[in-house]
Design an enzyme around this catalytic site. Structure first.
Site, short mmCIF file in Angstrom:
data_model
loop_
_atom_site.label_atom_id
_atom_site.label_comp_id
_atom_site.label_asym_id
_atom_site.label_seq_id
_atom_site.Cartn_x
_atom_site.Cartn_y
_atom_site.Cartn_z
N LYS A 177 81.94 9.10 17.24
CA LYS A 177 80.67 8.47 17.55
C LYS A 177 79.82 8.49 16.27
O LYS A 177 80.08 9.29 15.37
CB LYS A 177 79.99 9.15 18.72
CG LYS A 177 79.80 10.63 18.56
CD LYS A 177 79.35 11.20 19.91
CE LYS A 177 79.18 12.71 19.83
NZ LYS A 177 80.04 13.42 20.79
N ASP A 188 75.59 17.07 12.97
CA ASP A 188 76.65 16.48 12.15
C ASP A 188 76.59 14.96 12.11
O ASP A 188 77.51 14.31 11.62
CB ASP A 188 78.03 16.95 12.63
CG ASP A 188 78.31 16.55 14.06
OD1 ASP A 188 77.35 16.38 14.83
OD2 ASP A 188 79.49 16.38 14.41
N ASP A 192 76.64 12.54 14.45
CA ASP A 192 77.37 11.61 15.32
C ASP A 192 76.58 11.20 16.57
O ASP A 192 76.94 10.26 17.25
CB ASP A 192 78.77 12.14 15.69
CG ASP A 192 78.74 13.49 16.37
OD1 ASP A 192 77.63 14.06 16.53
OD2 ASP A 192 79.82 13.99 16.73
N ARG A 193 75.48 11.91 16.86
CA ARG A 193 74.67 11.54 18.03
C ARG A 193 73.45 10.73 17.62
O ARG A 193 73.00 10.83 16.47
CB ARG A 193 74.18 12.79 18.77
CG ARG A 193 75.28 13.56 19.41
CD ARG A 193 74.73 14.70 20.22
NE ARG A 193 75.83 15.34 20.93
CZ ARG A 193 75.70 16.08 22.00
NH1 ARG A 193 74.50 16.32 22.50
NH2 ARG A 193 76.75 16.61 22.59
N ARG A 212 76.21 21.08 34.01
CA ARG A 212 75.55 19.79 33.87
C ARG A 212 75.61 19.05 35.20
O ARG A 212 76.67 18.96 35.82
CB ARG A 212 76.23 18.94 32.79
CG ARG A 212 76.38 19.64 31.45
CD ARG A 212 76.57 18.62 30.33
NE ARG A 212 77.00 19.23 29.08
CZ ARG A 212 76.23 19.93 28.25
NH1 ARG A 212 74.97 20.15 28.57
NH2 ARG A 212 76.70 20.43 27.13
N ASP A 260 71.89 14.12 15.24
CA ASP A 260 72.12 15.56 15.45
C ASP A 260 72.69 16.27 14.21
O ASP A 260 72.75 15.69 13.13
CB ASP A 260 73.05 15.77 16.65
CG ASP A 260 74.49 15.39 16.33
OD1 ASP A 260 74.68 14.48 15.50
OD2 ASP A 260 75.41 16.01 16.89
N SER A 286 78.15 20.67 15.66
CA SER A 286 77.39 19.52 16.14
C SER A 286 75.91 19.82 16.36
O SER A 286 75.20 20.18 15.44
CB SER A 286 78.05 18.99 17.42
OG SER A 286 77.45 17.79 17.82
N HIS A 287 75.48 19.77 17.61
CA HIS A 287 74.06 19.90 17.93
C HIS A 287 73.69 21.35 18.24
O HIS A 287 72.54 21.62 18.58
CB HIS A 287 73.76 19.04 19.15
CG HIS A 287 74.73 19.30 20.26
ND1 HIS A 287 76.04 18.88 20.20
CD2 HIS A 287 74.61 19.99 21.41
CE1 HIS A 287 76.67 19.28 21.29
NE2 HIS A 287 75.84 19.97 22.03
C1 G1P Z 1 79.04 17.65 25.07
C2 G1P Z 1 78.78 16.29 25.70
C3 G1P Z 1 79.98 15.40 25.47
C4 G1P Z 1 80.29 15.31 23.98
C5 G1P Z 1 80.44 16.70 23.40
C6 G1P Z 1 80.60 16.67 21.89
O1 G1P Z 1 80.15 18.24 25.67
O2 G1P Z 1 78.49 16.41 27.07
O3 G1P Z 1 79.72 14.12 26.02
O4 G1P Z 1 81.46 14.57 23.76
O5 G1P Z 1 79.29 17.49 23.71
O6 G1P Z 1 79.49 16.12 21.24
P1 G1P Z 1 80.03 19.35 26.85
O7 G1P Z 1 79.16 20.43 26.32
O8 G1P Z 1 79.39 18.63 28.00
O9 G1P Z 1 81.45 19.75 27.11
ZN ZN Z 2 77.45 16.01 16.87
#
Ligand code: G1P
Ligand code: ZN
Length: 543
Positions: free
Chosen positions: A376, A279, A281-282, A496, A277, A113-114
């Site tokens: 998402k 992949d 989805d954000r 967080r 992001d 992902s990010h």
């Molecule tokens: C984070 C985000 C969460 C999201 C996830 C995947 O997870 O807070 O909302 O679903 O990335 O993109 P976290 O690192 O808080 O567990």
């Molecule tokens: Zn992502």
């Protein structure tokens, strides 16, 4: 077929987190590491003989190597066909779209992902079920259980499959079909949004800037914004996907998307800015010099959904993750539709969408989406905004402020403390949890704590229970502070802290969130003993 059964030893650390298994690339490169996890997936899902699988990733470093391994394992494990995105690329929402469209036996998505990519960056893998959504906890737990005792995996010996040209290859009796990664997704978007209205908006002198952050949405943005909507080429930036995202952190927020943020807050700024992001989805939504919080964006999309083609019949219900602000709750109330509060992670929305109980979902972490797929969807959110702007012909800031006027403002911020020592971070959570009863009734200036709890969730569709999903400190005036440890990191711990206060008074709607929340921020630091326990009292990322 030349199936090899390869002996292997279990790894103890293959527990999927909030969204699949994420580790450093170097961890995945260990002999048998990826193979063990993939075999654990296949052993947990009862693959029907000849089933079809979707396979693709965000193009980060190690994507291609991983795809070749998975193809050879899929052939040995009884799959009849695998649809792979061209060059091994599929955005996460596109993968979900394709799983649903071709009714396949789910898919494997390769992404962290990010998280940053590259040789020293992160890699990730997750299985999505036939509904197109991330596997629910009962499957991810089964995968983890298998991974702890695995002793062998199955793979065929064969040369690598060509992935760059669209077409079909035979891999020991299994068909590997390389598909256009963009076409099906772009077609779905065109069915949901009024492309003509958006075209008119873009032709009227309205200027946008979309930042793909050198990640997967580049080719999707090119096709949708430039080819289909006629936006000028300079509406896009960083649209060439790179295996290391150009050394950046492909997370669309005010900190990491600073290149776009400088443009949107600078001179001669465009009317609209957006980013997605690693992949895809954000999403982050910006107006000229104006940031839309993801929680507000969800609420606004819900409030205006009926004006958008794909949602003209109205929405069945909405869902948000617990730490997401209650802005959408206000909209649901006024529309008289249900609003669900789930734990963090998109996998918790799947059952509600499958049961037709919710149409729109969102998370404060820049995730917004609908039942058009089961992930998402970054570009979907951008198009939703463009469609609303095309109809309203007001600025982003005007639209948001008018929304607050009608519903009140949920002032909101998230403070992340990244890279904390694991023990210290766990200590903060333990300290808070053990202090719940002492905190109730305590006053800090104008704020009094009414209740504290450890969020747990019972899925209304299948009854499954998820506990310990975040600590909530609730105040008598409806404000709240939530503490949660990230489940997506690959080193150390990330704490967080989510802060929210409801502000009905319109004269205070222009206040900067950090100023409006300053008292709450102090309370969060005080009750968590963060400084004493971690040595830190300044967040690494504020969103
Ligand atoms: C984070 C985000 C969460 C999201 C996830 C995947 O997870 O807070 O909302 O679903 O990335 O993109 P976290 O690192 O808080 O567990
Ligand atoms: Zn992502």
């Amino acid at each position: 077929m030349n199936v090899q059964v390869i002996p292997s030893q279990a790894f103890a650390d293959q527990k999927p987190g909030t969204s699949g298994l994420r580790k450093k690339v170097t961890v995945f490169q260990q002999p048998h590491y990826l193979e063990n996890f993939v075999q654990s997936i296949f052993d947990s899902i009862d693959v029907p003989k000849g089933a079809t699988l979707i396979l693709g990733g965000d193009g980060r470093y190690y994507n291609r190597e991983a795809i070749q391994i998975i193809l050879k394992m899929a052939a040995a494990n009884g799959f009849g066909r695998v649809l792979v995105g061209q060059a091994g690329i599929l955005s996460t929402p596109a993968a979900s779209c394709i799983i649903r469209k071709y009714k396949t036996f789910g898919g494997i998505i390769l992404s962290a992902s990010h998280n940053p990519g590259g040789v020293d960056g992160d890699f990730g893998i997750k299985y999505n079920t036939p509904n197109g959504g991330p596997a629910p906890e009962k499957i991810t737990e089964a995968i983890f259980e298998k991974s702890k005792s695995i002793q062998r995996y199955k793979m065929i010996a064969a040369p690598d499959v060509p992935l760059d040209v669209i077409g079909e290859t035979d891999l020991a009796g299994m068909k590997v079909q390389v598909i256009d990664a963009v076409a099906d997704y772009a077609e779905l978007m065109e069915s949901l949004f009024d492309f003509n209205a958006i075209k008119d908006l873009l032709a009227s002198g309205f200027r946008m800037k979309f930042d793909a952050m050198h990640a997967v949405t580049g080719p999707y943005a090119q096709e949708i914004f430039i080819q289909r909507l006629g936006a000028p080429a300079d509406s896009l930036m960083n649209c060439v996907p790179l295996p290391d995202f150009g050394g950046g952190h492909p997370d669309p927020n005010l900190t990491y998307a600073h290149e776009l943020v400088e443009i949107i807050y600078g001179e001669n700024a465009p009317d609209f800015g957006a980013a997605s992001d690693g992949d895809g989805d954000r999403n982050m939504i910006l107006g000229k010099g104006f940031f839309v919080t993801p929680s507000d964006s969800l609420a606004l999309i819900a409030a205006n959904a009926r004006m958008v083609k794909g949602y003209a019949k109205g929405i069945a219900g909405v869902a948000r993750s617990m730490p997401t602000s209650g802005a959408v709750d206000m909209v649901a109330k006024s529309l008289d539709i249900p609003c669900f509060e789930t734990p963090t992670g998109w996998k918790f929305f799947g059952n509600l969408m499958d049961a037709g109980q919710v149409t729109l979902c969102g998370e404060e972490s820049f995730g917004t989406g609908s039942s058009h797929v089961r992930e998402k969807d970054g570009l979907w959110a951008v198009l939703f905004w463009l469609n609303i702007l095309a109809i309203k012909r007001q600025s982003v800031e005007q639209i948001v402020k008018r929304h607050w006027l009608q519903f009140g403002r949920n002032v909101y911020s998230r403070h992340d403390y990244e890279d904390l020592p694991l023990d210290a971070a766990n200590g903060v959570i333990e300290h808070l949890r053990s202090n719940f009863s002492a905190l109730v009734g305590k006053s800090f200036g104008q704020y009094t704590i009414q209740e504290c709890d450890d969020f747990s969730y019972t899925d209304p569709i299948d009854g499954s229970i998820s506990t310990k999903q975040g600590l909530r400190v609730l105040f008598t005036d409806g404000s709240r502070i939530v503490f949660r440890l990230s489940g997506t990191g690959t080193s150390g711990a990330t704490l967080r802290i989510y802060l929210e206060a409801f502000e009905p008074d319109t004269s205070k709607h222009d206040l900067d969130a950090q100023i409006a929340l300053s008292e709450m921020i102090k309370i969060a630091l005080q009750i968590s003993e963060l400084k004493q326990r971690t040595g830190r009292d300044t967040p690494t990322v504020i969103t």
